[in-house]
Design an enzyme around this catalytic site. Sequence first.
Site, PDB file in Angstrom:
ATOM      1  N   GLU A 121     -12.863  14.822 -35.226  1.00  0.00           N
ATOM      2  CA  GLU A 121     -13.041  14.125 -34.051  1.00  0.00           C
ATOM      3  C   GLU A 121     -11.955  14.775 -32.966  1.00  0.00           C
ATOM      4  OE1 GLU A 121     -12.348   9.935 -35.024  1.00  0.00           O
ATOM      5  OE2 GLU A 121     -13.537  10.191 -36.632  1.00  0.00           O
ATOM      6  N   LYS A 123      -8.966  14.286 -30.424  1.00  0.00           N
ATOM      7  CA  LYS A 123      -7.534  13.525 -30.443  1.00  0.00           C
ATOM      8  C   LYS A 123      -7.664  13.269 -28.796  1.00  0.00           C
ATOM      9  CE  LYS A 123      -3.189  12.754 -32.182  1.00  0.00           C
ATOM     10  NZ  LYS A 123      -2.233  12.247 -30.975  1.00  0.00           N
ATOM     11  N   ASP A 125      -6.291  11.628 -25.481  1.00  0.00           N
ATOM     12  CA  ASP A 125      -4.688  11.495 -25.036  1.00  0.00           C
ATOM     13  C   ASP A 125      -4.694  10.207 -24.389  1.00  0.00           C
ATOM     14  OD1 ASP A 125      -2.078  11.982 -24.858  1.00  0.00           O
ATOM     15  OD2 ASP A 125      -2.489  13.556 -23.418  1.00  0.00           O
ATOM     16  N   TYR A 230     -12.912   4.389 -32.677  1.00  0.00           N
ATOM     17  CA  TYR A 230     -12.948   5.240 -33.899  1.00  0.00           C
ATOM     18  C   TYR A 230     -12.747   4.778 -35.215  1.00  0.00           C
ATOM     19  CZ  TYR A 230      -8.176   6.148 -32.111  1.00  0.00           C
ATOM     20  OH  TYR A 230      -7.050   6.004 -31.719  1.00  0.00           O
ATOM     21  N   LYS A 318      -2.501  19.579 -33.247  1.00  0.00           N
ATOM     22  CA  LYS A 318      -2.120  19.533 -31.874  1.00  0.00           C
ATOM     23  C   LYS A 318      -2.195  20.900 -31.275  1.00  0.00           C
ATOM     24  CE  LYS A 318       0.165  15.385 -31.531  1.00  0.00           C
ATOM     25  NZ  LYS A 318       1.599  14.682 -31.109  1.00  0.00           N
ATOM     26  N   CYS A 412      18.094  46.676  -1.245  1.00  0.00           N
ATOM     27  CA  CYS A 412      17.302  47.263  -2.398  1.00  0.00           C
ATOM     28  C   CYS A 412      18.401  46.938  -3.626  1.00  0.00           C
ATOM     29  CB  CYS A 412      16.655  48.424  -2.274  1.00  0.00           C
ATOM     30  SG  CYS A 412      16.020  49.170  -3.766  1.00  0.00           S
ATOM     31  N   CYS A 415      18.460  51.200  -4.791  1.00  0.00           N
ATOM     32  CA  CYS A 415      19.147  51.924  -3.928  1.00  0.00           C
ATOM     33  C   CYS A 415      20.089  51.582  -2.744  1.00  0.00           C
ATOM     34  CB  CYS A 415      18.107  52.967  -3.289  1.00  0.00           C
ATOM     35  SG  CYS A 415      16.955  52.106  -2.030  1.00  0.00           S
ATOM     36  N   CYS A 430      11.178  48.097  -0.346  1.00  0.00           N
ATOM     37  CA  CYS A 430      12.343  48.997  -0.039  1.00  0.00           C
ATOM     38  C   CYS A 430      11.459  50.287   0.333  1.00  0.00           C
ATOM     39  CB  CYS A 430      13.016  49.342  -1.351  1.00  0.00           C
ATOM     40  SG  CYS A 430      13.911  50.990  -1.271  1.00  0.00           S
ATOM     41  N   CYS A 435      14.054  56.417  -3.247  1.00  0.00           N
ATOM     42  CA  CYS A 435      14.793  55.072  -4.257  1.00  0.00           C
ATOM     43  C   CYS A 435      14.511  55.394  -5.682  1.00  0.00           C
ATOM     44  CB  CYS A 435      13.953  53.859  -3.871  1.00  0.00           C
ATOM     45  SG  CYS A 435      14.453  52.311  -4.646  1.00  0.00           S
TER      46      CYS A 435
END
Length: 674
Positions: A121, A123, A125, A230, A318, A412, A415, A430, A435
């Site tokens: 089945e 579950k 919530d 259920y 779960k 940066c 650099c 940058c 760089c």
Amino acid sequence: MLAKPAAQFTLEEAQAEVEKLRKQLNQWRLEYYTKDAPTVTDNVYDDHYRDLQALEEAYPKLVTPDSPTQEVGDVINSDFAKVQHPIPMLSMGDVFSFEELSEWDARMQSNVGHPVDYNVELKIDGLALSLIYENGKLVQGSTRGDGNVGEDVTRNVLTIASVPKQLKQPLSLEVRGECYMPKAAFAKLNARQETEGGTPFANPRNAAAGSLRQLDAKVTAARELDTFIYTLIEPEQFNVTTQHEAIAFMQALGFTTNPSSEVAGDMQAIDTYIKKYTTDRDALPYGIDGIVLKVNDLALQAQLGNTVKVPRWEIAYKFPPEEAETVIHDIVWTVGRTGVVTPTAVMDPVQLAGTTVARATLHNADMIRDKDIRIGDTVMLHKAGDIIPEVSRVLVAKRPVDTPPAPIPEACPSCGQKLVHLDDEVALRCINPMCPAQVQEQLTHFASRNAMNIDGLGPKIVAQLQAKHLVKDVADLYHLTAADLAKLDKFKEKSINNLLSAINNSRQNSVERLIFGLGIRHVGGKAARILAEHFGDLDHLMTASQEAIADVPNIGPTIAEAIVTYFKAATVQKLITQLREADVNLRYTGPTKPVVKDSFVAGKTVVITGKFAEFSRPALTKQLEGLGAKVTGSVSKKTDLLIAGDAAGSKLAKAQSLNVPIMNETELLANLKD
Ligand SMILES: NC(=O)c1ccc[n+]([C@@H]2O[C@H](COP(=O)([O-])OP(=O)(O)OC[C@H]3O[C@@H](n4cnc5c(N)ncnc54)[C@H](O)[C@@H]3O)[C@@H](O)[C@H]2O)c1
Ligand SMILES: [Zn+2]
């Protein structure tokens, strides 16, 4: 998570830890069950609960009857009348992986001595609800409470449309099921809570519990609660022998039952069920947090019985959490190949939808500001599109006092040059072409399999080459010497030769690999191939007008603009000159056919005649063509070789008369072997 395995705790350590965990869990239980306002996610709760279980298992004498592992739900602390449950409403055992579920099934099979059918089945919530009917009339609705004593919520239950007030038969019975809030009602409720200044509910489960447990039943009525029933209590009175039949029986009486339950006889069917609902759960109009396996045979259920807390005949699997809570320790900024500087959150590792997550992209500075994400913050994570971990929100209440906003860099991180916003981009960039971080990404991309395919030139080697000032751009790769490579960590003769020959071989690549490898914006592998095919070489592409490029089928204006802009740059012009001088091929050489240079028939015109023991004629023809031969049908002066099998006739005679070399099958086999 415990600092070490439970078995390694001394008794004193275990006792201290157990007390700490119980105190924490009890506080969360109070918030969750009594106040309907949890402050942590279920997986945080579940992790602590499992730690407590592990310590109690290692030291059974530490188990007390009031431990959260021994008690259902929580103390009732509300203004509702109390009702005694004639048969206790229990909790449910749970597992968090398919392996654990299979082990549970294996234990079940060995306990009962044979394979077991389960009713599987969803579950739901929500919260457990008991309904009692007398002569077909609803007389009581109650919550689970502590399992023995629940709250009388009859007046509230009467407002729930799906709960029958009168059964289709005048029976006296008790059923149990789940009271839940549909997703749409939950969204509506939370939106209203927010506009009216109330606190939104953390999830539909808490919203359902909070809505059912309202002293004013009119409030409950407005909340659109729903039910799935259920459990049939004392089913033997009704000649019902399986859980599956019980569900059908209750449905016939007028209850709403969930349509998704089914009987499964093996783990494979259960696996299929889990996979289906792991995918489909988002599309359901109500929340589910897992699936439930129940022994289908009710007599067998009765025989298996219960522990103090859970039935032995059922188990919940779960789903992996879709949301997880963690703490951000740091925000690091990295520079990509095109100079875009992006922030990444570094976090305490957590389980999220089945994987361990320790980093999440924060995309850009705007997102950090919009969500006000700070270093030290506790945050909720989810997976965007179920793949990429993302911060969904900050739990501001958990922010340590005096936490400053996260710093946004101006320079940066690689650099040090000032960062800019190009056009109206949100991204920080940058724009220094030298760089080091960008160059490292560019070199790695250039060498990658779909680009120049230089085997062995990964990010680590690239970083070393840069650090030792051996390369500053892709052209420098072609000037590396054995002496240079000898300076790299663990580079010996063999690895040096391998890398040098991989670099050398890349000179012959058809130019689409180079076009892709240069890393021009928007130009992927496919566009690179189309462009190479169309323009034939790099020079024609570099000098083509933007319109001419945009006109190429499947290319379009965005790519065209990016290409023209790219090649305009003086640094790029210089780079291409250097690549040309380094003998890197700039032409399209097409989808290359392997050229066979040396075989006994390469480049020769060959005729086949007669019958062969080992080959059919078509197969032999194909094989020789593969070796570079041109196979023709008749012997002439141009024929270089006649291959003659048994019973060869006129062609053999003609070849002899023209002095064409002749080979029989034995000689052919010998040559093929070579
Ligand atoms: N976040 C928090 O602070 C906090 C605190 C306490 C508990 N919790 C959560 O609650 C869980 C423990 O609660 P629990 O003991 O009620 O167990 P549970 O909610 O995990 O499982 C038992 C319940 O499942 C429900 N259920 C849904 N569909 C069902 C079906 N088809 N058949 C049978 N039952 C079905 C029933 O209401 C039953 O009582 C923990 O695992 C945790 O996730 C969270
Ligand atoms: Zn830089």
